[in-house]
Design a protein around this motif. Sequence first.
Motif, PDB file in Angstrom:
ATOM      1  N   ILE A  87       0.853  -1.205   0.000  1.00  0.00           N
ATOM      2  CA  ILE A  87       0.000   0.000   0.000  1.00  0.00           C
ATOM      3  C   ILE A  87       0.884   1.250   0.000  1.00  0.00           C
ATOM      4  CG2 ILE A  87      -1.714   1.313   1.307  1.00  0.00           C
ATOM      5  CD1 ILE A  87      -3.071  -1.121   0.483  1.00  0.00           C
ATOM      6  N   ARG A  88       1.947   1.171   0.773  1.00  0.00           N
ATOM      7  CA  ARG A  88       2.859   2.325   0.881  1.00  0.00           C
ATOM      8  C   ARG A  88       3.385   2.693  -0.500  1.00  0.00           C
ATOM      9  NH1 ARG A  88       8.460   3.074   1.820  1.00  0.00           N
ATOM     10  NH2 ARG A  88       8.751   5.062   2.872  1.00  0.00           N
ATOM     11  N   MET A  89       3.776   1.680  -1.271  1.00  0.00           N
ATOM     12  CA  MET A  89       4.287   1.902  -2.627  1.00  0.00           C
ATOM     13  C   MET A  89       3.233   2.600  -3.487  1.00  0.00           C
ATOM     14  SD  MET A  89       6.688   1.448  -4.725  1.00  0.00           S
ATOM     15  CE  MET A  89       6.757   1.797  -6.474  1.00  0.00           C
ATOM     16  N   LEU A  90       2.001   2.115  -3.394  1.00  0.00           N
ATOM     17  CA  LEU A  90       0.934   2.688  -4.224  1.00  0.00           C
ATOM     18  C   LEU A  90       0.672   4.152  -3.852  1.00  0.00           C
ATOM     19  CD1 LEU A  90      -1.548  -0.342  -4.220  1.00  0.00           C
ATOM     20  CD2 LEU A  90      -0.200   0.470  -6.157  1.00  0.00           C
ATOM     21  N   VAL A  91       0.809   4.461  -2.556  1.00  0.00           N
ATOM     22  CA  VAL A  91       0.593   5.848  -2.128  1.00  0.00           C
ATOM     23  C   VAL A  91       1.767   6.715  -2.573  1.00  0.00           C
ATOM     24  CG1 VAL A  91       0.348   7.382  -0.135  1.00  0.00           C
ATOM     25  CG2 VAL A  91      -0.816   5.175  -0.152  1.00  0.00           C
ATOM     26  N   LEU A  92       2.988   6.204  -2.351  1.00  0.00           N
ATOM     27  CA  LEU A  92       4.161   7.035  -2.644  1.00  0.00           C
ATOM     28  C   LEU A  92       4.333   7.279  -4.134  1.00  0.00           C
ATOM     29  CD1 LEU A  92       6.809   5.743  -0.090  1.00  0.00           C
ATOM     30  CD2 LEU A  92       5.347   7.751   0.050  1.00  0.00           C
ATOM     31  N   ASP A  93       3.965   6.292  -4.977  1.00  0.00           N
ATOM     32  CA  ASP A  93       4.154   6.532  -6.405  1.00  0.00           C
ATOM     33  C   ASP A  93       2.930   7.192  -7.044  1.00  0.00           C
ATOM     34  OD1 ASP A  93       2.264   4.637  -7.112  1.00  0.00           O
ATOM     35  OD2 ASP A  93       3.716   3.095  -7.633  1.00  0.00           O
ATOM     36  N   GLY A  94       1.950   7.550  -6.232  1.00  0.00           N
ATOM     37  CA  GLY A  94       0.845   8.356  -6.743  1.00  0.00           C
ATOM     38  C   GLY A  94      -0.322   7.564  -7.307  1.00  0.00           C
ATOM     39  N   PRO A 132     -13.340  -1.287   3.435  1.00  0.00           N
ATOM     40  CA  PRO A 132     -13.326  -1.737   4.838  1.00  0.00           C
ATOM     41  C   PRO A 132     -12.360  -2.908   5.020  1.00  0.00           C
ATOM     42  CG  PRO A 132     -15.580  -1.537   4.014  1.00  0.00           C
ATOM     43  CD  PRO A 132     -14.670  -1.319   2.852  1.00  0.00           C
ATOM     44  N   GLU A 133     -11.768  -3.000   6.198  1.00  0.00           N
ATOM     45  CA  GLU A 133     -10.757  -4.040   6.474  1.00  0.00           C
ATOM     46  C   GLU A 133     -11.296  -5.430   6.152  1.00  0.00           C
ATOM     47  OE1 GLU A 133      -9.196  -3.685  10.439  1.00  0.00           O
ATOM     48  OE2 GLU A 133      -8.780  -1.538  10.175  1.00  0.00           O
ATOM     49  N   ARG A 134     -12.563  -5.630   6.468  1.00  0.00           N
ATOM     50  CA  ARG A 134     -13.162  -6.965   6.255  1.00  0.00           C
ATOM     51  C   ARG A 134     -13.151  -7.297   4.765  1.00  0.00           C
ATOM     52  NH1 ARG A 134     -18.060  -5.808   5.096  1.00  0.00           N
ATOM     53  NH2 ARG A 134     -18.148  -4.021   6.472  1.00  0.00           N
ATOM     54  N   GLU A 135     -13.436  -6.299   3.901  1.00  0.00           N
ATOM     55  CA  GLU A 135     -13.454  -6.537   2.454  1.00  0.00           C
ATOM     56  C   GLU A 135     -12.056  -6.822   1.921  1.00  0.00           C
ATOM     57  OE1 GLU A 135     -15.159  -3.664  -0.277  1.00  0.00           O
ATOM     58  OE2 GLU A 135     -16.937  -3.605   1.021  1.00  0.00           O
ATOM     59  N   VAL A 136     -11.100  -6.042   2.440  1.00  0.00           N
ATOM     60  CA  VAL A 136      -9.709  -6.255   1.996  1.00  0.00           C
ATOM     61  C   VAL A 136      -9.281  -7.663   2.363  1.00  0.00           C
ATOM     62  CG1 VAL A 136      -7.317  -5.478   2.232  1.00  0.00           C
ATOM     63  CG2 VAL A 136      -9.158  -3.806   2.246  1.00  0.00           C
ATOM     64  N   LEU A 156      -8.164 -10.469  -0.370  1.00  0.00           N
ATOM     65  CA  LEU A 156      -6.778 -10.961  -0.411  1.00  0.00           C
ATOM     66  C   LEU A 156      -6.648 -12.361   0.179  1.00  0.00           C
ATOM     67  CD1 LEU A 156      -4.813  -7.748   0.694  1.00  0.00           C
ATOM     68  CD2 LEU A 156      -5.249  -8.544  -1.618  1.00  0.00           C
ATOM     69  N   GLY A 157      -7.727 -12.839   0.780  1.00  0.00           N
ATOM     70  CA  GLY A 157      -7.691 -14.169   1.385  1.00  0.00           C
ATOM     71  C   GLY A 157      -6.775 -14.230   2.603  1.00  0.00           C
ATOM     72  N   VAL A 158      -6.815 -13.165   3.411  1.00  0.00           N
ATOM     73  CA  VAL A 158      -5.984 -13.140   4.627  1.00  0.00           C
ATOM     74  C   VAL A 158      -6.885 -12.802   5.816  1.00  0.00           C
ATOM     75  CG1 VAL A 158      -3.936 -12.415   3.361  1.00  0.00           C
ATOM     76  CG2 VAL A 158      -5.396 -10.679   4.395  1.00  0.00           C
ATOM     77  N   SER A 159      -6.326 -12.884   7.009  1.00  0.00           N
ATOM     78  CA  SER A 159      -7.152 -12.620   8.184  1.00  0.00           C
ATOM     79  C   SER A 159      -7.379 -11.117   8.358  1.00  0.00           C
ATOM     80  CB  SER A 159      -6.472 -13.177   9.436  1.00  0.00           C
ATOM     81  OG  SER A 159      -5.365 -12.356   9.753  1.00  0.00           O
ATOM     82  N   VAL A 171      -4.858  -7.494   8.210  1.00  0.00           N
ATOM     83  CA  VAL A 171      -5.165  -6.203   7.567  1.00  0.00           C
ATOM     84  C   VAL A 171      -5.137  -5.100   8.622  1.00  0.00           C
ATOM     85  CG1 VAL A 171      -6.874  -4.916   6.217  1.00  0.00           C
ATOM     86  CG2 VAL A 171      -6.529  -7.352   5.792  1.00  0.00           C
ATOM     87  N   GLY A 172      -5.726  -5.391   9.806  1.00  0.00           N
ATOM     88  CA  GLY A 172      -5.750  -4.397  10.878  1.00  0.00           C
ATOM     89  C   GLY A 172      -4.338  -3.983  11.277  1.00  0.00           C
ATOM     90  N   THR A 173      -3.428  -4.968  11.356  1.00  0.00           N
ATOM     91  CA  THR A 173      -2.040  -4.658  11.736  1.00  0.00           C
ATOM     92  C   THR A 173      -1.367  -3.808  10.652  1.00  0.00           C
ATOM     93  OG1 THR A 173      -2.004  -6.842  12.747  1.00  0.00           O
ATOM     94  CG2 THR A 173       0.106  -5.733  12.536  1.00  0.00           C
ATOM     95  N   ALA A 174      -1.631  -4.175   9.386  1.00  0.00           N
ATOM     96  CA  ALA A 174      -1.030  -3.401   8.283  1.00  0.00           C
ATOM     97  C   ALA A 174      -1.542  -1.968   8.316  1.00  0.00           C
ATOM     98  CB  ALA A 174      -1.361  -4.066   6.941  1.00  0.00           C
ATOM     99  N   TRP A 175      -2.859  -1.831   8.496  1.00  0.00           N
ATOM    100  CA  TRP A 175      -3.450  -0.483   8.524  1.00  0.00           C
ATOM    101  C   TRP A 175      -2.873   0.341   9.686  1.00  0.00           C
ATOM    102  CZ3 TRP A 175      -4.527  -2.357   4.314  1.00  0.00           C
ATOM    103  CH2 TRP A 175      -5.573  -2.016   3.492  1.00  0.00           C
ATOM    104  N   GLN A 176      -2.668  -0.330  10.820  1.00  0.00           N
ATOM    105  CA  GLN A 176      -2.133   0.376  11.989  1.00  0.00           C
ATOM    106  C   GLN A 176      -0.733   0.909  11.677  1.00  0.00           C
ATOM    107  OE1 GLN A 176      -3.599   1.502  14.680  1.00  0.00           O
ATOM    108  NE2 GLN A 176      -1.614   2.459  15.113  1.00  0.00           N
ATOM    109  N   SER A 177       0.090   0.086  10.997  1.00  0.00           N
ATOM    110  CA  SER A 177       1.455   0.560  10.722  1.00  0.00           C
ATOM    111  C   SER A 177       1.418   1.679   9.678  1.00  0.00           C
ATOM    112  CB  SER A 177       2.374  -0.598  10.306  1.00  0.00           C
ATOM    113  OG  SER A 177       2.215  -0.887   8.952  1.00  0.00           O
ATOM    114  N   LEU A 178       0.438   1.626   8.766  1.00  0.00           N
ATOM    115  CA  LEU A 178       0.314   2.720   7.787  1.00  0.00           C
ATOM    116  C   LEU A 178      -0.161   4.003   8.468  1.00  0.00           C
ATOM    117  CD1 LEU A 178      -1.246   0.588   4.913  1.00  0.00           C
ATOM    118  CD2 LEU A 178       0.921   1.821   4.755  1.00  0.00           C
TER     119      LEU A 178
END
Length: 466
Positions: A21-28, A38-42, A46-49, A53-60
């Motif tokens: 996600i960071r890459m997508l934001v930084l490169d525009g 919503p986290e549940r949809e992501v 992506l087929g992950v828990s 997603v919550g942990t990734a969002w928190q670090s972002l």
Amino acid sequence: MLGQWRRHGSRRGAADLAAGIRMLVLDGRLPAGTGLPPEREVAGALGVSRTMVGTAWQSLRTAGLVVSRQGAGSWTASPSDPPPPGGPPPSAVPQLIDLARAVPSAVAGVDDAAARALPLLTAELGSHGYAEYGLPRLRELLAERYTRRGLPTTPDQILVTNGGHQVLALALRLFTGPGDRVLIEQPSYPNAIEAIRAAHGVPVPVAMTEDGWDLDGVTTTLRQAAPRLAYLITDFQNPTGFRMAEPDRKRLGAALRRARTPVVVDETNVDLALDRTAPLTPLAAYAGDLALLAGSASKSHWGGLRLGWVRASTEVIDRLVVARRGIDLGSPVFEQLVLADLLERPPAGQADRLTMLAAQRDALVAAVRADCPQWTFRVPAGGLSLWCRLPEPMSTRIAAVAQNFGVRVVPGGFFAAHGGLEPWLRLPYTLPAESLVEAVHRLAQAAASVTGCGLPVADSALFAVT
Ligand SMILES: Cc1ncc(COP(=O)(O)O)c(C=O)c1O
């Protein structure tokens, strides 16, 4: 958009997702303010828990790249000073080396040409200054260049434009409408792909092969996809560096004629033959009036002049001028005077510049071979970049973390119309040799942090090598 976000066999899914996600934001590609699902949809997509997603969002959020509000959701934000995930702390990030642009600085002598052009400006001031087709003297000089290359050309076959890039934009206006297909090479110049998209065209890519153009593929695509326009970079293709051989030009010209497909031939790199070979016959010699030859002063002299031109039939030139009126009304007079001077008295520095670019290319080649021995590439005879094949699809991941190591680099996917090219990375050699060597060193570290490239060869069985 995330593509292959997860490192092969990685247990750090949340960190990988955050880096993607960071890459997508930084490169525009995900501009600030873009709403995130919503986290549940992501998690579902992506087929992950959901926890991951919550942990990734928190670090972002901690990095300032994502903002969330209870009940309103989450959206992207521009970071003021993002702490990098998985890299050195910001204070340790060295000064950025920018490998995102494959453009050299000005040839020595542009300032002298400007000084000589200044008095000539006085004579122009009595006119209205809107030279729709370009200054007559400049058109003459440009026509002579083609005639010298074996393609007889008159000044009325030349239109001066604001950069070579504008030629494609104008041709798209002339030949295509929304939804029309445009044949391109894959990989191709990212801004050309962008121009086609901006004109609501549909890029139809034909993959380059290890030896250059797949002319059977081009011929079949011309027949089956019936594109309204083709865009090809025949001379030191960006990014691969290939130059189309003379017999291939002949074959391509015949195929375009059979399909009656107009083609923008991007010759912006034509003067960058590092092996000092003479330019080859322009495609117009074989494709006739279907070919619009796009030229540019950006690589031969200086990008800051923002001047290019197109050589086409007089009929097409007249139609291009009409199409141009919806965009702008001509190119700046002073810069045209400067370019005319540069063409009349080719700066002595031009040869030195080619020598310097060749030395930089060789330094980059040696550095990649030393620091990233699993990256493969063909040493180009001209142009401005190495097109490197990586040992696995990891271009985006390298580009994402490279910033943390102090290098900006464009992932291979940027050179593709519809995704893919993840195992490729373009490395320009337009910076001084020391910067290139340092940049490759840092890239090797960045690559090692996302896979294992840079590890001793004995460990290379850990990942796929192609
Ligand atoms: C293949 C190609 N076409 C066009 C351009 C842009 O040319 P200009 O600066 O003349 O608009 C570039 C610049 O990098 C290029 O590499």
